[in-house]
Scaffold this motif. Sequence first.
Motif, short mmCIF file in Angstrom:
data_model
loop_
_atom_site.label_atom_id
_atom_site.label_comp_id
_atom_site.label_asym_id
_atom_site.label_seq_id
_atom_site.Cartn_x
_atom_site.Cartn_y
_atom_site.Cartn_z
N GLY A 1 0.86 -1.17 0.00
CA GLY A 1 0.00 0.00 0.00
C GLY A 1 0.90 1.23 0.00
O GLY A 1 1.94 1.22 0.66
N ARG A 2 0.54 2.26 -0.78
CA ARG A 2 1.43 3.42 -0.86
C ARG A 2 0.65 4.72 -0.92
O ARG A 2 -0.49 4.75 -1.38
N PHE A 3 1.32 5.81 -0.50
CA PHE A 3 0.73 7.13 -0.67
C PHE A 3 0.88 7.55 -2.12
O PHE A 3 1.78 7.10 -2.82
N HIS A 4 0.01 8.46 -2.54
CA HIS A 4 0.17 9.07 -3.87
C HIS A 4 1.39 9.99 -3.84
O HIS A 4 1.64 10.65 -2.82
N ASN B 1 0.82 13.42 -2.57
CA ASN B 1 0.65 13.48 -1.12
C ASN B 1 2.01 13.45 -0.41
O ASN B 1 2.23 14.17 0.56
N LEU C 1 -3.07 21.71 -16.42
CA LEU C 1 -4.20 21.00 -15.84
C LEU C 1 -5.27 22.03 -15.49
O LEU C 1 -4.96 23.20 -15.28
N ARG D 1 -0.24 15.31 -17.02
CA ARG D 1 -1.46 14.52 -16.80
C ARG D 1 -1.17 13.15 -16.22
O ARG D 1 -2.04 12.52 -15.63
N TYR E 1 -2.29 12.27 -12.77
CA TYR E 1 -3.70 11.97 -12.47
C TYR E 1 -4.21 10.79 -13.29
O TYR E 1 -5.37 10.44 -13.19
N LYS E 2 -3.35 10.20 -14.12
CA LYS E 2 -3.80 9.05 -14.91
C LYS E 2 -3.90 7.83 -14.01
O LYS E 2 -4.56 6.87 -14.34
N SER E 3 -3.22 7.85 -12.86
CA SER E 3 -3.30 6.76 -11.90
C SER E 3 -3.02 5.41 -12.52
O SER E 3 -3.81 4.49 -12.42
N ASN E 4 -1.89 5.31 -13.19
CA ASN E 4 -1.43 4.01 -13.68
C ASN E 4 -1.00 3.20 -12.46
O ASN E 4 -0.03 3.54 -11.78
N ILE E 5 -1.75 2.13 -12.18
CA ILE E 5 -1.53 1.38 -10.94
C ILE E 5 -0.12 0.80 -10.91
O ILE E 5 0.54 0.79 -9.86
N ASN E 6 0.36 0.34 -12.06
CA ASN E 6 1.72 -0.21 -12.08
C ASN E 6 2.75 0.84 -11.68
O ASN E 6 3.69 0.55 -10.94
N LEU F 1 2.18 3.57 -9.83
CA LEU F 1 1.98 3.91 -8.42
C LEU F 1 2.57 2.83 -7.51
O LEU F 1 3.10 3.12 -6.44
N ARG F 2 2.49 1.54 -7.96
CA ARG F 2 3.05 0.45 -7.16
C ARG F 2 4.57 0.49 -7.17
O ARG F 2 5.22 0.24 -6.15
#
Lengths: 459, 511
Positions: free
Chosen positions: A207-210, A213, A335, A442, A445-450, A452-453
């Motif tokens: 689990g990770r912070f953005h 953040n 943005l 951008r 905010y695209k939130s590519n899970i890979n 972010l992990r």
Amino acid sequence: MHPSEAKLMRLMKEKQKAKASDLSQSLGIGKDIIGRLAYSLSKKNLLTIEKVKTRTSRLTSEGKDVLKNGLIEKKLLKKLPIEPNKLQGSEKIALNWALKRGWAEVKEGKVVRIVEKTPTTNEEIWLKNFKKLSHEDSKLKVLKKRKWISFKEDFDYIICLTEAGGVKEIEEQITQMTPAMLVNGKWKEKKFKAFSPNTPVPQIYAGRFHPLNEIIQKIRRVFLEMGFTEVEGKHIESTFWDFDALFVPQDHPAREMQDTFYMKGKQELPELAKSVADIHKKSWGSWSKREAQRQVLRTHMTSVSAHALSKAKPPAKIFTIGKVFRNETVDYKHLAEFHQVDGIVFDENVNFNNLVGYLKDFFRKLGFKKIRIRPAYFPYTEMSAEVDVWLEEKGTWFELGGSGIFRPEVVKPLTGVDVPVLAWGLGIERIAMLYYGLKDIRELYKSNINWLRNREVFL
Amino acid sequence: MIVEIPYKELASLLKVKASLEQIVKALDMFGTPVDEFDKDILRVEVFPNRVDMLSPEGIARSLDGFLGHSVGYPLWNLMPSGIETVVGKSKTRPFISFSSVQDVPFTEVALKSLMQLQEKLHVSIGRNRRKYSIGVYDTDKIGKQVTYKEMPLKEIEFKPIGEKSEMTGYEILESTEKGMDFAHLLGDTAPVLMDEKNRIMAMAPITGADYCKVTKDTKNFFVDSTGTEKGTDSVVTLITTSLVQRGGSLGIVVPGPTYLPRRMKLDQSYLNKITGLNLTKTKLQNALLKMRFGFDGDILIPSYRFDIFNKIDIAEDIAIAHGYTKFKGELPPSYSPGESLKVRELEQEIRKIMTGMKFIELKTYMLTSPSLLSMAGSPTLEVTNPKSSEYSTLRQSLLPGLFDVLSINTNAQYPHNVFELGHIFTPDEKLKLSGIIAHTDANFAEIKAVVDRLVKMFSIKAKWELGNHPFFMEGRTALSEFGVYGEVSPAISEKFGVPLAAFELNLERIL
């Protein structure tokens, strides 16, 4: 030795030489795994392994039919005599075979039988026993030609015990420690397999912070360390606090619809609005209450600073972090909403050189050892300065923030006193782009899970 | 605002000798940074406070001082223009100023710069010609008398610049490019300027007449500015003081600028206190001269510097003259205890708990498209002027944004555990925490365990009851005053191909 390796070695000591497919049946492990075990044992010179091509034969539906109902040419004989053009489908093929075998002939336009009994042919015998034929046997080819059987190509391993393997003492090594071994003390007698740190293992997803953040928390720590007090405000703000209180004239281009998001409804103005109105009328000629009451999505965190300033007594050091909004066309550089941080120092005894001192400290704590200021312009500051940070690895200056001293036209109506207010602000997303080397804002905010992990930590 | 300055032209206007690199560096440190440059063109960013630098002439004037060649108040030849004006009443543009410049050595390149300056001023301080507009004419074509008055559009008739024939006021508004762009600034009448033979010179704020337009061969210039507010003197000044930088003399016309400097006292102690410098009176004076102020005991402010409101503006020019990079920075010896916002600390504690439960934090946009929200059912809070419908409505729930993220990440290995903590608008701002679990066995029990853990950490006793919610599945939706959790409605999760379980909590009730 791994327990599976041990099992394989024991069996090989009996067999000396074997096919992986056969070993697979007796050990109850897949052929591929046998291959892998044997390969690893071959590295220790205990076995040899050779990959070979194999071919298996299978009955086709036609083959099954022949086994069940006999040769088609034999079936045909029972229908004779008959005119050849009355034959249909496979009967035509059967006719060819019957003629070829000399069992029938054509007489006066009719096919007639010329033998009384038909012998059992070689093909029938071969077909009955096709499984016993070796793969190379040409008889199989004959059967294939008549489409009674089909071939399937495959591979297998031929595994042989080496001399060293023959004399090797097989001792089993434990992979997984069990609670039972620990309790009954058996672990003392066991050998444990050594594990390679280079073998890949399944990944853990933490689990990770953005990242934004993480940067926000870092900036909060920096400000708190520097003795600043944190404040917040609302996202929906009156144009009064967003613009008028900051001496932005009511006809300033930044206030136009194409730059700012407006919302329906209006807000009440504070008592000090009168002083703000006076300074606008004096400096810009006009001021409208209705214009000041309109609602916008705040365009900068300086609006929150203005609120805080109006409630503060000097000396005060205040910061705020939050989302701001611009009616921009979203592209790789822009943005419609992003985070901003704003800090102010409200103090009788501060000056422009102190602002530079704060900026140096602030940016040093964020990891930028060298900064430079350049003259700039903001409607609510004078002096105004752009802040560049030095990027050592790129060898360039990079614009990262704006700063200045609030104009007396801002401070006096809000606080009643003419006291310097140092101020600076910067966009959080810009730091993130710089840190993660992003070409497109951008991405954040695209939130590519890979991503972010797996991304690196922000330090 | 970016202006394009031809380098050769700037170099020829500068009295000081400077290389391209020196010029670029000086402009950066003057507060008019160079955005891009090559050996032909400098693209210079001019901020709204220094509109006097929207032309190569204005930049040359400032740089000559800043680089120490021609310091102090610009010396202009002032002459009477000999032009009379008759100013009538105009209801659409009641304010008007005139001035003139004589014997200017003019060129093709100079003409281009003048056009650029006029256009940039129209856009910036002119507020797209609504507030102020500018006309420039060849004095030799118009004679010695100019009349300003309001006229009905149908009576206006002249040949506008760039047109083939005479046109009426209406035709100009309906069929010329500029006319169509700015027709909204006029009603049935327009202010016009007429020359001594009563020929129409211009229809403000639209266009001028072809016969008296400025060309590369023009020597003598007549300038006007009309406006809806006072300040037209300053606008005229910006044009004429730029032209006269090339040579020639300013000719005064009434009504119009007198070119007299404004005066301000030199407050040495204030200037030193606010800048943090310790400059002698002489050093302060030298700094002022470098920025092309005059000094005769008082500070003399050139009339094109109408960004100078009070002594703080003088302080900035002192700081620029001194050099921003020379400020070494010093921290005041004051003590103050920092204090964080409690709510920010609690938010971060919640994020820690969520990451501890292997959730990844997301940040999604607060502005979203109405389609993403349509499932929530409640009225939306829309901005009145969005550029794109994608960013037109404030979110009412965090969940649609999270669904959206999961829908574009179906190629990433499952399980997907994601959460967001942020504000929503219903229409009041509220702080929410939402999370989603997505994998082949995601279910009610798993999400309940997450919510239970969160709630327990804040010693909250929540009473959950079965209920209905548009995002959630009937019979597997738990509701309470603290929020909602459960299995996501298959109508939503069918798009993902895996079951989803989710929650959304009202943090106001918890913090």
